[in-house]
Design an enzyme around this catalytic site. Structure first.
Site, PDB file in Angstrom:
ATOM      1  N   GLU A  56      10.402  15.289  15.667  1.00  0.00           N
ATOM      2  CA  GLU A  56      10.715  15.241  14.240  1.00  0.00           C
ATOM      3  C   GLU A  56       9.811  16.231  13.503  1.00  0.00           C
ATOM      4  O   GLU A  56       8.587  16.110  13.552  1.00  0.00           O
ATOM      5  CB  GLU A  56      10.498  13.823  13.703  1.00  0.00           C
ATOM      6  CG  GLU A  56      10.890  13.693  12.248  1.00  0.00           C
ATOM      7  CD  GLU A  56      10.754  12.266  11.733  1.00  0.00           C
ATOM      8  OE1 GLU A  56      11.640  11.851  10.962  1.00  0.00           O
ATOM      9  OE2 GLU A  56       9.783  11.586  12.084  1.00  0.00           O
ATOM     10  N   CYS A  77      13.472  10.622   6.926  1.00  0.00           N
ATOM     11  CA  CYS A  77      13.478  10.163   8.320  1.00  0.00           C
ATOM     12  C   CYS A  77      14.880  10.185   8.930  1.00  0.00           C
ATOM     13  O   CYS A  77      15.033  10.359  10.130  1.00  0.00           O
ATOM     14  CB  CYS A  77      12.845   8.786   8.445  1.00  0.00           C
ATOM     15  SG  CYS A  77      13.264   7.687   7.107  1.00  0.00           S
ATOM     16  N   GLU A  90      10.508   0.820  10.195  1.00  0.00           N
ATOM     17  CA  GLU A  90      11.499   1.883  10.014  1.00  0.00           C
ATOM     18  C   GLU A  90      10.753   3.188  10.229  1.00  0.00           C
ATOM     19  O   GLU A  90       9.914   3.571   9.428  1.00  0.00           O
ATOM     20  CB  GLU A  90      12.116   1.784   8.610  1.00  0.00           C
ATOM     21  CG  GLU A  90      13.419   2.531   8.483  1.00  0.00           C
ATOM     22  CD  GLU A  90      13.232   3.913   7.901  1.00  0.00           C
ATOM     23  OE1 GLU A  90      13.169   4.865   8.712  1.00  0.00           O
ATOM     24  OE2 GLU A  90      13.131   4.048   6.681  1.00  0.00           O
ATOM     25  N   LYS A 103       0.845  -1.198   0.000  1.00  0.00           N
ATOM     26  CA  LYS A 103       0.000   0.000   0.000  1.00  0.00           C
ATOM     27  C   LYS A 103       0.879   1.246   0.000  1.00  0.00           C
ATOM     28  O   LYS A 103       1.568   1.521   0.974  1.00  0.00           O
ATOM     29  CB  LYS A 103      -0.922   0.051   1.225  1.00  0.00           C
ATOM     30  CG  LYS A 103      -1.959   1.187   1.073  1.00  0.00           C
ATOM     31  CD  LYS A 103      -2.613   1.605   2.376  1.00  0.00           C
ATOM     32  CE  LYS A 103      -1.893   2.753   3.056  1.00  0.00           C
ATOM     33  NZ  LYS A 103      -1.971   4.057   2.350  1.00  0.00           N
TER      34      LYS A 103
END
Length: 483
Positions: free
Chosen positions: A394, A297, A263, A189
């Site tokens: 983040e 990331c 991850e 997906k």
């Protein structure tokens, strides 16, 4: 007083890549069992170009029924696919890799349109790496007995894979290449804001003659991803994305025998020592946080700079940021493209406002933002402490937090003072210092005198809230094998 003559910056003529190299259909279906098909409930959603907000196409929106259909197709295909000799599976992977190379210009333009990142990144970084991953894992397909996981390691079965919007095609390659090489079948997906390159990849699978059902692509929202992850007949879950969703996935698969790799987010520290080559370090800092608009990331979003060179480094960095070109991502001169979505832009804006409210000093590169689309000027914050939200959370945008340190031990302590542990960078002339510091950093990848360098032979992954498991390299095979 004589008037100072202000010299204008060197002007580049526009150099747009042609849009005509990619033919986007007005609508796309789900790719299940080798065929494009409508969603069971007929639902669709639109995908827009973040740089112009124009609608690129309408895409089928998968629901639980479609997930079930795709998993059944993958399960059926698994019997024959896993029984093929590795050398036969390798032929398909090599074929896919070559078709990706042949169609790389078309795919680069498509990715830039759907994601907003500059064409020079999709063309020179994303696409070569995508092909390289398929070539690399094609080479492993007939050598699994020698991968260090014992004799005759077996595939797991059906892999449910959910990927993010920041590197749509590259994340697909990271997931699908090792899964197919090891004999698994896939239901993938893509992110709802960047579904197109995965659908084009479905076409590449048909072009390569891949047996039906080996790869299935379901476009849709989080509910489709959740249904896929929780499907009882999925044996392996691979997810790249936010830590919050990663935690939800970990909770939902707890108590099942599904194998999982996650991850997740990061808040990478980029550490610059006083003996570092400043100009080289500045380039690395820019790559570390402004590549793909900071939507990475493993971005080097925390700059830790030794006190004695802080002023010199920041002057040089600001000078460099003032030369970056922001604008049309299809222009080959563009350095900074569009933010992926209105939602992501709102998050970046809110976090930078928090940074200012908490007393950090903001500096943004002077640049004109286009009137349409989602844009954010390259920004850095000084006077940042470890307590600031912008040093902990983040941001996932072109925003750099600058902290200082005096000793190597302090640099390590500050770098490790994070709930994340995905990446780090070290800038110094001393090899001994690189090794000493790298060994103390709790990060999955440590770059020395460079940043954001990727290679399919090298494993990638995190510690702590950045997830677990490794992708890439020999290590990346383990997550898809029963060892």
């Amino acid at each position: 007083m004589a008037m100072e003559k202000k010299t204008a910056a060197f002007e580049y003529a526009p150099a747009p890549e042609s849009r005509s190299v990619v033919d986007i259909a007005p609508s796309y279906g789900l790719f299940i069992d080798g065929e494009f098909t409508e969603a069971a409930d007929g639902k669709v959603f639109k995908t827009v170009s973040p740089s112009t907000e124009e609608v690129l196409s309408e895409v089928a929106r998968a629901g639980a029924e479609d997930v079930d259909r795709a998993v059944k197709a993958a399960r059926k295909a698994f019997e024959k696919w896993s029984a093929l000799p590795g050398s036969e599976r390798a032929k398909y992977l090599f074929r896919i890799a070559r078709i990706i190379q042949e169609r790389s210009r078309e795919l680069a333009v498509l990715e830039t349109l759907d994601n907003g990142k500059p064409i020079k990144e999709t063309r020179d970084a994303d696409l070569p790496l995508v092909a390289a991953h398929f070539f690399y894992y094609a080479g492993w397909a007939d050598k699994l007995d020698h991968a260090g996981f014992g004799a005759n390691p077996r595939p797991l079965g059906v892999a449910g894979q959910v990927i993010p919007w920041n590197f749509p095609l590259l994340m697909l390659a990271w997931k699908i290449a090792p899964a197919l090489a090891t004999g698994n079948t896939v239901v993938l997906k893509p992110a709802e804001t960047t579904p197109l390159s995965a659908l084009f990849f479905a076409d590449i699978c048909r072009q390569a003659g891949l047996p039906k059902g080996v790869v299935n692509i379901l476009t849709g929202y989080g509910d489709a991803g959740q249904a896929l992850v929780e499907h009882p007949d999925v044996n392996k879950v691979a997810f790249t994305g936010s830590t919050a969703v990663g935690k939800a996935i970990a909770r939902s698969v707890a108590g099942t025998d599904k194998k999982v790799t996650l991850e997740l987010g990061g808040k990478g520290a980029n550490i610059v020592f006083d003996d570092a080559p400043i100009d080289q370090a500045v380039e690395g800092i820019v790559t570390g946080i402004f590549f793909n608009q900071g939507q990475v990331c493993c971005a080097g979003s925390r700059l830790l700079v030794q006190e004695s060179i802080q002023d010199e480094l920041l002057d040089s960095l600001k000078r460099r940021l003032s030369t970056l070109r922001l604008g049309d991502p299809l222009d080959k001169n563009t350095d900074i493209g569009a933010i992926n979505s209105a939602e992501q832009l709102a998050r970046i804006t809110a976090l930078t406002e928090t940074g200012e409210a908490e007393g950090a000093e903001r500096w943004s590169a002077p640049c004109e933002l286009p009137s349409a689309g989602y844009w954010f000027a390259p920004t850095l914050f000084t006077n940042v402490t470890q307590a600031h939200t912008i040093a902990r959370d983040e941001i996932f945008g072109p925003v750099l937090s600058v902290l200082s340190f005096r000793t190597p031990d302090e640099a390590v302590a500050k770098a490790n003072n994070s709930q994340y542990g995905l990446s780090a960078g070290i800038w110094t002339e001393k090899g001994s210092r690189i090794l000493a510091v790298a060994n103390k950093l709790r990060a999955g990848v440590v770059w020395a005198n460079t940043f954001n360098k990727f290679d399919p032979t090298s494993p990638f992954g995190g510690y702590k809230e950045s997830g677990f498991g490794r992708e890439g390299g020999r290590h990346g095979l383990e997550g898809y094998l029963d060892v």
